[in-house]
Design a protein around this motif. Structure first.
Motif, PDB file in Angstrom:
ATOM      1  N   TRP A  72       1.029  -1.528  -0.028  1.00  0.00           N
ATOM      2  CA  TRP A  72       0.114   0.410  -0.322  1.00  0.00           C
ATOM      3  C   TRP A  72       1.210   1.501  -0.556  1.00  0.00           C
ATOM      4  CZ3 TRP A  72      -3.590  -1.768   4.698  1.00  0.00           C
ATOM      5  CH2 TRP A  72      -5.107  -2.662   4.110  1.00  0.00           C
ATOM      6  N   GLN A  73      -0.087   2.220  -0.897  1.00  0.00           N
ATOM      7  CA  GLN A  73       0.787   3.490  -0.758  1.00  0.00           C
ATOM      8  C   GLN A  73      -0.132   4.671  -0.554  1.00  0.00           C
ATOM      9  OE1 GLN A  73       4.322   4.201  -1.013  1.00  0.00           O
ATOM     10  NE2 GLN A  73       4.626   2.367  -1.171  1.00  0.00           N
ATOM     11  N   PRO A  74       0.241   5.746   0.280  1.00  0.00           N
ATOM     12  CA  PRO A  74      -0.445   6.751   0.349  1.00  0.00           C
ATOM     13  C   PRO A  74      -1.558   7.038  -1.120  1.00  0.00           C
ATOM     14  CG  PRO A  74       1.025   7.595   0.615  1.00  0.00           C
ATOM     15  CD  PRO A  74       2.004   6.539   0.103  1.00  0.00           C
ATOM     16  N   ALA A  75      -1.098   6.997  -2.316  1.00  0.00           N
ATOM     17  CA  ALA A  75      -1.739   7.153  -3.637  1.00  0.00           C
ATOM     18  C   ALA A  75      -3.603   6.287  -3.488  1.00  0.00           C
ATOM     19  CB  ALA A  75      -1.520   6.775  -4.724  1.00  0.00           C
ATOM     20  N   GLU A  76      -3.410   4.802  -3.054  1.00  0.00           N
ATOM     21  CA  GLU A  76      -3.963   3.314  -3.148  1.00  0.00           C
ATOM     22  C   GLU A  76      -6.152   4.160  -1.890  1.00  0.00           C
ATOM     23  OE1 GLU A  76      -1.001   1.633  -2.817  1.00  0.00           O
ATOM     24  OE2 GLU A  76      -1.672   2.379  -4.912  1.00  0.00           O
ATOM     25  N   GLU A  78      -6.006   6.899  -1.326  1.00  0.00           N
ATOM     26  CA  GLU A  78      -6.890   8.537  -1.672  1.00  0.00           C
ATOM     27  C   GLU A  78      -7.865   8.509  -2.688  1.00  0.00           C
ATOM     28  OE1 GLU A  78      -3.323  10.857  -2.933  1.00  0.00           O
ATOM     29  OE2 GLU A  78      -2.795  11.116  -0.767  1.00  0.00           O
ATOM     30  N   ALA A  79      -7.809   7.297  -3.678  1.00  0.00           N
ATOM     31  CA  ALA A  79      -8.314   6.946  -4.611  1.00  0.00           C
ATOM     32  C   ALA A  79      -8.975   6.425  -4.060  1.00  0.00           C
ATOM     33  CB  ALA A  79      -7.916   5.991  -5.123  1.00  0.00           C
ATOM     34  N   ASP A  82     -12.224   8.989  -2.653  1.00  0.00           N
ATOM     35  CA  ASP A  82     -12.608   9.405  -3.679  1.00  0.00           C
ATOM     36  C   ASP A  82     -13.851   8.914  -4.118  1.00  0.00           C
ATOM     37  OD1 ASP A  82     -12.146  11.389  -5.836  1.00  0.00           O
ATOM     38  OD2 ASP A  82     -12.064  10.053  -7.346  1.00  0.00           O
ATOM     39  N   ASN A 137      -3.163  13.724   3.712  1.00  0.00           N
ATOM     40  CA  ASN A 137      -5.008  12.638   2.854  1.00  0.00           C
ATOM     41  C   ASN A 137      -5.774  12.500   4.096  1.00  0.00           C
ATOM     42  OD1 ASN A 137      -3.311  11.412   4.199  1.00  0.00           O
ATOM     43  ND2 ASN A 137      -2.760  10.125   2.956  1.00  0.00           N
TER      44      ASN A 137
END
Length: 374
Positions: A72-76, A78-79, A82, A137
């Motif tokens: 896992w990374q922050p982008a996951e 955040e998506a 969203d 985030n």
């Protein structure tokens, strides 16, 4: 390499040594969840109310990301949020913060070297889990109250309309010679008790006959001088808090309501030795869902806004106690709040009350000026 200790939920306690898994990724993920559950059980957190929903959210996020926690990374995340907001436009700020806090807690657990998961993931997969939620985030807490704006205390006229509708339902059922009049009488008394004592759902539905208390300072109220609440809201890892809620003079009409219910209504349910104050046709304890339905039925009959719910009666009680000029600490104790700031959030005094308070202060000021010779 750091040395994991025997903390509840440590990797080496939930992953068997020397076992070669045919599919290691899901095996390690399931062990992480089991370890986290074990850690939370050790803290005496409740399974159904806390642990189970947290595990479900982590599984839901992992399925959405199609990755394992060490990937896992922050982008996951955040998506993910969203996606939640697009899919559900009514997704609230408080719900979002709750989800984020739960995922943050899981990440704190799997990144804590004391539990051994970083070393385990590094050795098996060449990656280590990281904290994916940070100040950029996550929801910023800028307001004390983040609930639905439509949820508010009922006005005195709305309270009366609600009670009239609940009483009217009894007459309506009787006029049609249909079943349900007895339950309708119980529901009417139930709603009035919710308001008169400012109870939560679990508190009211958990009342037993033995919880009716006398108040030596108010002997005229008989056995309805107070209620002993045993199922108050609990903090994490603690049992339900207990408190005594007194019958206040402005709402002592509830004494007659409870006397009628106990003398004329409850015995007709034939509850036998069942201890519950609020019983059903099947001689069981009334559920919280049934209490909700009782309020919704009366609210609809009274033509009140649909965003009002049963908990608004508790808001109403707290607000009206303030308007009756009870001291802040008394209201706080009646409500079962640990902090006065929580009581303040529940309070929504009317313009009429504020005008009376302002008028009283102006009168006191003018009196002081007159006595000083101005």
């Amino acid at each position: 390499m750091s040395q994991a200790r025997d903390f509840p939920g440590a990797a080496h306690l939930v992953l068997a040594d020397g076992v070669v898994h045919l599919d290691p990724e899901p095996a390690v993920f399931e062990a992480m969840l089991e370890g986290w559950a074990r850690q939370q059980r050790t803290r005496f957190l409740k399974w159904d109310a806390t642990i189970k929903p947290r595990l479900s959210l982590v599984r839901r996020f992992a399925e959405f990301a199609d990755q394992y926690p060490w990937q896992w990374q922050p982008a996951e995340v955040e998506a993910f949020f969203d996606h939640l907001r697009v899919k559900n436009p009514t997704f609230t700020v408080s719900a979002g913060r709750n989800y984020q806090n739960q995922l943050r807690l899981f990440c704190e657990y799997i990144t804590d070297t004391r539990y051994g998961w970083p070393d385990t993931c590094r050795a098996r997969f060449g990656q280590v889990p990281v904290q994916i939620l940070h100040e950029w985030n996550t929801v910023t807490h800028v307001s004390e109250y983040e609930g639905q704006p439509g949820r508010r205390p009922l006005t005195y006229d709305e309270i009366q309309a609600l009670f009239d509708a609940a009483d009217g339902r009894v007459d309506e059922i009787r006029s049609r010679r249909r079943k349900g009049a007895l339950a309708a009488m119980r529901d009417s008394a139930l709603l009035k008790t919710f308001y008169a004592y400012g109870l939560r759902r679990r508190e009211a539905c958990g009342l037993d006959m033995a919880d009716l208390r006398r108040n030596p300072k108010a002997p005229d109220y008989g056995r309805h001088g107070a209620l002993f609440v045993r199922w108050g809201k609990s903090a994490n890892g603690s049992p339900p808090r207990r408190r005594t809620v007194f019958t206040v003079p402005e709402m002592d009409w509830v004494v007659g309501v409870l006397e009628h219910y106990l003398a004329e209504v409850r015995p007709r349910f034939e509850p036998g030795k069942h201890p519950a104050l609020w019983v059903t046709e099947r001689r069981g304890r009334l559920s919280r869902r049934s209490a909700n339905e009782a309020f919704e039925t009366a609210r609809q009959a009274a033509g009140l806004p649909p965003e009002l719910d049963l908990h608004c009666l508790r808001h109403s009680n707290i607000t009206h106690l303030v308007e009756f000029d009870y001291p802040e600490r008394f209201v706080q104790d009646q409500s079962g709040h640990l902090y006065a700031s929580t009581t303040a959030i529940y309070t929504g005094v009317s313009d009429e009350y504020r005008n009376r308070l302002l008028q009283r202060k102006l009168t006191e000021r003018n009196t002081e000026l007159w006595e000083d010779g101005f």
